[in-house]
Design a protein around this motif. Structure first.
Motif, PDB file in Angstrom:
ATOM      1  N   VAL A 297       0.932  -1.661   0.499  1.00 40.15           N
ATOM      2  CA  VAL A 297      -0.042  -0.106  -0.063  1.00 40.15           C
ATOM      3  C   VAL A 297       0.959   1.007  -0.221  1.00 40.15           C
ATOM      4  O   VAL A 297       0.484   2.503   0.097  1.00 40.15           O
ATOM      5  CB  VAL A 297      -1.158   0.416   1.059  1.00 40.15           C
ATOM      6  CG1 VAL A 297      -1.757  -0.844   0.774  1.00 40.15           C
ATOM      7  CG2 VAL A 297      -0.086   0.041   2.635  1.00 40.15           C
ATOM      8  N   LYS A 298       1.693   0.907   0.741  1.00 37.62           N
ATOM      9  CA  LYS A 298       3.182   2.376   0.478  1.00 37.62           C
ATOM     10  C   LYS A 298       3.540   2.539  -0.734  1.00 37.62           C
ATOM     11  O   LYS A 298       4.017   3.472  -1.183  1.00 37.62           O
ATOM     12  CB  LYS A 298       4.597   2.113   1.469  1.00 37.62           C
ATOM     13  CG  LYS A 298       3.610   1.935   2.706  1.00 37.62           C
ATOM     14  CD  LYS A 298       3.783   3.038   3.339  1.00 37.62           C
ATOM     15  CE  LYS A 298       3.356   3.171   5.211  1.00 37.62           C
ATOM     16  NZ  LYS A 298       2.618   5.127   5.296  1.00 37.62           N
ATOM     17  N   TYR A 299       3.948   1.080  -1.855  1.00 36.95           N
ATOM     18  CA  TYR A 299       4.800   1.552  -2.679  1.00 36.95           C
ATOM     19  C   TYR A 299       3.447   1.736  -4.031  1.00 36.95           C
ATOM     20  O   TYR A 299       3.668   2.778  -4.696  1.00 36.95           O
ATOM     21  CB  TYR A 299       4.548   0.126  -3.604  1.00 36.95           C
ATOM     22  CG  TYR A 299       5.927  -0.578  -3.007  1.00 36.95           C
ATOM     23  CD1 TYR A 299       6.908   0.275  -3.269  1.00 36.95           C
ATOM     24  CD2 TYR A 299       6.357  -1.713  -2.500  1.00 36.95           C
ATOM     25  CE1 TYR A 299       8.066  -0.189  -2.139  1.00 36.95           C
ATOM     26  CE2 TYR A 299       6.934  -1.892  -1.471  1.00 36.95           C
ATOM     27  CZ  TYR A 299       8.590  -1.114  -1.756  1.00 36.95           C
ATOM     28  OH  TYR A 299       9.733  -1.692  -1.125  1.00 36.95           O
ATOM     29  N   VAL A 300       2.025   1.818  -3.831  1.00 33.86           N
ATOM     30  CA  VAL A 300       0.575   2.211  -4.689  1.00 33.86           C
ATOM     31  C   VAL A 300       0.625   4.179  -4.961  1.00 33.86           C
ATOM     32  O   VAL A 300       0.910   4.624  -6.574  1.00 33.86           O
ATOM     33  CB  VAL A 300      -0.410   2.063  -4.167  1.00 33.86           C
ATOM     34  CG1 VAL A 300      -2.005   2.855  -5.272  1.00 33.86           C
ATOM     35  CG2 VAL A 300      -0.897   0.458  -3.887  1.00 33.86           C
ATOM     36  N   PRO A 301       0.808   4.704  -4.163  1.00 29.84           N
ATOM     37  CA  PRO A 301       1.329   5.764  -4.944  1.00 29.84           C
ATOM     38  C   PRO A 301       2.208   6.389  -5.286  1.00 29.84           C
ATOM     39  O   PRO A 301       2.548   7.408  -6.094  1.00 29.84           O
ATOM     40  CB  PRO A 301       1.469   7.311  -3.033  1.00 29.84           C
ATOM     41  CG  PRO A 301       1.477   6.279  -2.226  1.00 29.84           C
ATOM     42  CD  PRO A 301       0.961   4.536  -2.832  1.00 29.84           C
ATOM     43  N   MET A 302       4.126   5.463  -5.262  1.00 31.31           N
ATOM     44  CA  MET A 302       4.865   5.795  -6.089  1.00 31.31           C
ATOM     45  C   MET A 302       4.950   5.138  -7.142  1.00 31.31           C
ATOM     46  O   MET A 302       5.448   5.955  -7.944  1.00 31.31           O
ATOM     47  CB  MET A 302       6.402   5.159  -4.948  1.00 31.31           C
ATOM     48  CG  MET A 302       6.312   5.283  -3.600  1.00 31.31           C
ATOM     49  SD  MET A 302       7.889   4.551  -3.274  1.00 31.31           S
ATOM     50  CE  MET A 302       6.947   4.286  -1.068  1.00 31.31           C
ATOM     51  N   VAL A 303       4.029   4.426  -7.629  1.00 33.14           N
ATOM     52  CA  VAL A 303       3.914   3.686  -8.346  1.00 33.14           C
ATOM     53  C   VAL A 303       2.993   5.083  -9.782  1.00 33.14           C
ATOM     54  O   VAL A 303       3.633   5.040 -11.211  1.00 33.14           O
ATOM     55  CB  VAL A 303       3.646   2.170  -9.086  1.00 33.14           C
ATOM     56  CG1 VAL A 303       2.425   1.649  -9.860  1.00 33.14           C
ATOM     57  CG2 VAL A 303       4.837   1.246  -7.707  1.00 33.14           C
ATOM     58  N   GLU A 304       1.664   5.046  -8.901  1.00 35.84           N
ATOM     59  CA  GLU A 304       1.004   5.905  -9.920  1.00 35.84           C
ATOM     60  C   GLU A 304       1.842   6.844 -10.446  1.00 35.84           C
ATOM     61  O   GLU A 304       1.133   8.138 -11.057  1.00 35.84           O
ATOM     62  CB  GLU A 304      -0.470   6.183  -8.576  1.00 35.84           C
ATOM     63  CG  GLU A 304      -0.780   5.034  -8.924  1.00 35.84           C
ATOM     64  CD  GLU A 304      -1.839   5.334  -8.103  1.00 35.84           C
ATOM     65  OE1 GLU A 304      -3.434   4.041  -8.403  1.00 35.84           O
ATOM     66  OE2 GLU A 304      -2.211   5.846  -7.692  1.00 35.84           O
ATOM     67  N   SER A 305       2.097   8.487  -9.133  1.00 36.93           N
ATOM     68  CA  SER A 305       2.690   8.884  -9.199  1.00 36.93           C
ATOM     69  C   SER A 305       4.649   9.165 -10.544  1.00 36.93           C
ATOM     70  O   SER A 305       5.083  10.270 -11.056  1.00 36.93           O
ATOM     71  CB  SER A 305       3.632   9.732  -8.212  1.00 36.93           C
ATOM     72  OG  SER A 305       4.974   8.611  -7.544  1.00 36.93           O
ATOM     73  N   ASN A 306       4.681   7.591 -10.127  1.00 41.83           N
ATOM     74  CA  ASN A 306       6.156   7.935 -11.174  1.00 41.83           C
ATOM     75  C   ASN A 306       5.417   7.129 -12.570  1.00 41.83           C
ATOM     76  O   ASN A 306       6.693   6.424 -13.599  1.00 41.83           O
ATOM     77  CB  ASN A 306       7.037   7.045 -10.895  1.00 41.83           C
ATOM     78  CG  ASN A 306       8.276   7.697 -10.101  1.00 41.83           C
ATOM     79  OD1 ASN A 306       8.923   8.233 -10.355  1.00 41.83           O
ATOM     80  ND2 ASN A 306       6.951   7.801  -8.954  1.00 41.83           N
TER      81      ASN A 306
END
Length: 398
Positions: free
Chosen positions: A119-128
């Motif tokens: 769940v921490k990686y989701v916004p990182m993936v989406e922003s990149n």
């Protein structure tokens, strides 16, 4: 006349530049992680710490399939290279792990492990805006709402808990179910799955209790749930904590039907819990690795024997292997001129594909559905291994 000649010359120049750009390799056009000869894939998982079996086995399985593909010449004449980094299944380490992969300029991501980290990686993936294919977690937030850059392979924890509660309720006729779960997003998503599944039967858990994540401080949670005398108890956690719960419970004479989800790491659980694992029900998202009559399982076993002869086969590495198959299929469908959107559309174009894993596991995606498999396989521990079954009455004699 002069203006006409100049205009015509400009048009020809534009056409030439466009043609030259189209013929350049993907890297020259600004696609990170892609050269004429190589595609870089990045992974963050638990390579260290108490749950490292899950991360290391996932990565081994993925690398094993990459070796198969590279031996055949790669994907569109490009070899695959996996850059794996450790997050120790610790949410606090996710940003550093992700940044490490971005600095290495990977093309896509895959083979991540865990819900609290996921769940921490989701916004990182989406922003990149970088595709992530295959996570060793079934957390519902990865499936709904639809996340464009997240492409799940496995069935969800809601699928697993629905299979569990339907079996317990309809076949075993159990009416008292408890849940012991860790205080983290993994625990809460499985708990919610159990509640939703029981609601379909007009029921709810008779008792629930939590314990601090990644610890064996489980006595209080056991006592709380045991006080309600449940017939079945869903245990949530990786193998190290579930082992502690089962051993502690049996040592004090408490032996309900213990059930858990696929994330547990079945093989390591059986090794660590020993006889105390006997009779446990574990839902799986891939078939048992000893069913070599299945085409992909046979390929997995041959590949592991060739490239990782000292490694024991496991449900976890088989899942990593299958995730890699899905990623490769998407890369093939994306074509030689790779882009992130091309990979995503490639996977979305997979419809009802037989993956050689049996009739239950047919791969099916669309633009509105990023969950490849929809079914799970219930297993029960018998004689030190997880045995698949269709009739839940087998669990009545636990």
């Amino acid at each position: 006349m002069k203006n006409s000649i100049l205009k015509r010359g400009l048009e020809l120049s534009v056409i030439c530049v466009f043609a030259l750009t189209a013929s350049l390799p993907a890297q020259a056009q600004g696609v990170a992680g892609v050269t004429d000869k190589e595609i870089l894939i990045g992974s963050c998982s638990a390579l260290e710490g108490p749950s490292k079996f899950l991360g290391t086995q996932t990565v081994i399985g993925a690398n094993a399939y990459f070796k198969v593909i590279n031996a055949e010449g790669g994907v569109h004449r490009r070899h695959l290279k996996l850059i794996s980094s450790d997050d120790s299944y610790d949410p606090a380490k996710t940003e550093a792990c992700f940044d490490h992969l971005m600095k290495n300029k990977v093309f896509a991501l895959g083979f991540f492990v865990g819900t609290p980290t996921g769940v921490k990686y989701v916004p990182m993936v989406e922003s990149n805006k970088i595709p992530l294919v295959g996570l060793f977690t079934g957390a519902q937030t990865l499936y709904s709402p639809l996340r464009h850059y997240i492409l799940n392979v496995r069935a969800s924890y809601y699928d697993e808990t629905r299979e569990q509660m339907d079996g317990v309720w309809n076949t075993l006729r159990f009416r008292k179910v408890g849940v012991i779960y860790p205080e983290d997003p993994f625990g809460t998503t499985v708990l919610e799955g159990v509640k939703i599944a029981l609601q379909a039967h007009g029921a709810e858990p008779v008792a629930t209790a939590s314990y601090p994540r990644q610890t064996t401080q489980v006595d209080q949670a056991i006592g709380t749930v045991r006080a309600s005398d449940p017939q079945a108890v869903v245990l949530v956690g990786p193998y190290n904590t579930v082992t502690a719960i089962v051993k502690n419970s049996h040592a004090h004479g408490w032996k309900p039907l213990f059930i858990t989800v696929s994330f547990v790491g079945t093989d390591q659980l059986i090794r660590e819990a020993g006889q105390d694992a006997e009779g446990m029900v574990i839902t799986q998202v891939v078939p048992p690795y000893y069913l070599t009559d299945l085409k992909t399982v046979a390929l997995y076993r041959r590949t592991m024997a060739k490239y990782y002869p000292s490694e024991q086969p496991s449900f976890v590495s088989l899942e990593g292997f299958v995730d890699a198959m899905v990623l490769v299929e998407g890369l093939k469908r994306a074509g030689r001129d790779l882009t992130h959107e091309g990979l995503i559309h490639g996977i979305e174009s997979i419809h009802k594909l037989d993956m050689g894993l049996g009739p239950k596991l047919v791969l099916d995606y669309s633009e509105t559905d990023h969950k490849g498999f929809k079914s799970v396989i219930p297993t029960i521990v018998r004689g030190g291994r997880a045995v698949p079954f269709d009739d839940w009455s087998i669990a009545a004699t636990h």
